[in-house]
Design a protein around this motif. Sequence first.
Motif, short mmCIF file in Angstrom:
data_model
loop_
_atom_site.label_atom_id
_atom_site.label_comp_id
_atom_site.label_asym_id
_atom_site.label_seq_id
_atom_site.Cartn_x
_atom_site.Cartn_y
_atom_site.Cartn_z
N ILE A 87 -2.68 -2.21 -7.89
CA ILE A 87 -1.25 -2.39 -7.62
C ILE A 87 -1.06 -3.32 -6.43
N PRO A 111 -4.43 2.24 -7.06
CA PRO A 111 -3.68 1.68 -5.93
C PRO A 111 -4.19 0.31 -5.50
N ARG A 169 0.83 -1.21 0.00
CA ARG A 169 0.00 0.00 0.00
C ARG A 169 0.87 1.26 0.00
N ALA A 190 2.04 1.61 -3.52
CA ALA A 190 0.94 2.06 -4.37
C ALA A 190 0.71 3.56 -4.22
#
Length: 326
Positions: free
Chosen positions: A316, A313, A289, A292
């Motif tokens: 990803i 995100p 995270r 991202a």
Amino acid sequence: MNQFQYVRPTKQQAAIDVVAKDANAAFIAGGTNLVDLMKRGVMTPQKLVDINRLPLRQIERAGSGLRIGALALNSAVADDRLVREKHPLLALALNAGASPQLRNMATVGGNMLQRTRCPYFYDTTMPCNKRQPGSGCGALEGINRMHAIFGFSDKCIAVHPSDMSVALVALDATVLLSGPKGDRKLAFADFHRLPGDTPQRDTNLEPGELITAVEIPDSPFTKHVHYQKVRERASYAFALLSVAAALDMDGNTIKAARLAMGGVAHKPWRLAAAEQALVGQPATEETFRQAAAVAMQGAKAFKHNEYKLRLGPNAIVQALKTAAAA
């Protein structure tokens, strides 16, 4: 469709000479994109140079890497043993594209050169700076849910449609070219262009240049890879957004990473800063995270594609989680 001449040379230099000397000539191989554009009146070449007789279909070892001829079929590349062993990310991306029928016709070079699927580009009654420079961009104030969130300009917000190219930019591929001035190599990351003030130019090809092959260097990204493609239906649909992810792992620690996105820019979008953010970190959701968030810095949406700022995100993170677990 306009009338056109058709020639089928058997020598590479002869094919190059025809296109170099005639600004209205175009190479054709599988024709899976060009023929559609000709039917719609978007492109109107007066001469087609069929290059299918040229010896450019090889898939072979070349030094410390793999060389794939420009006329190799997408299906053949995806199924090739060397590709699946050395570059499984490329095989995944190819199999995510189009349909089996199209993959059996489409070539590597043609895949790289396919043009945007922006509806304003295809509709000759609408303004489009890519099709008709200076006419405006209909997508700016129109329906732009499929359009760019990175690298766009006020002249064009279209996106590049290739899945294969997203994997190739992540894998540090090189494009081999041959033209009137001789042979040259170009980093895949430099092959496609951002729109800037000249959105009619999709690539950095010079007039008359022919793609002859793509070379991919050997890398440690042979296991922990994933191609995440988000689309409106399961097959034969272009990406709303896609992510190519590759990790080199030492236990649960990330030694190196490769990340690229599709469906977000006028060219395949490499996420170099996010790659660096992953190095030396544990393969956890928190790490993914954070990477991202780095990847999405600078993203900007339009009226109808704000969902990409949330989808990006999340895609990803999912791609990295799946790659790490492979």
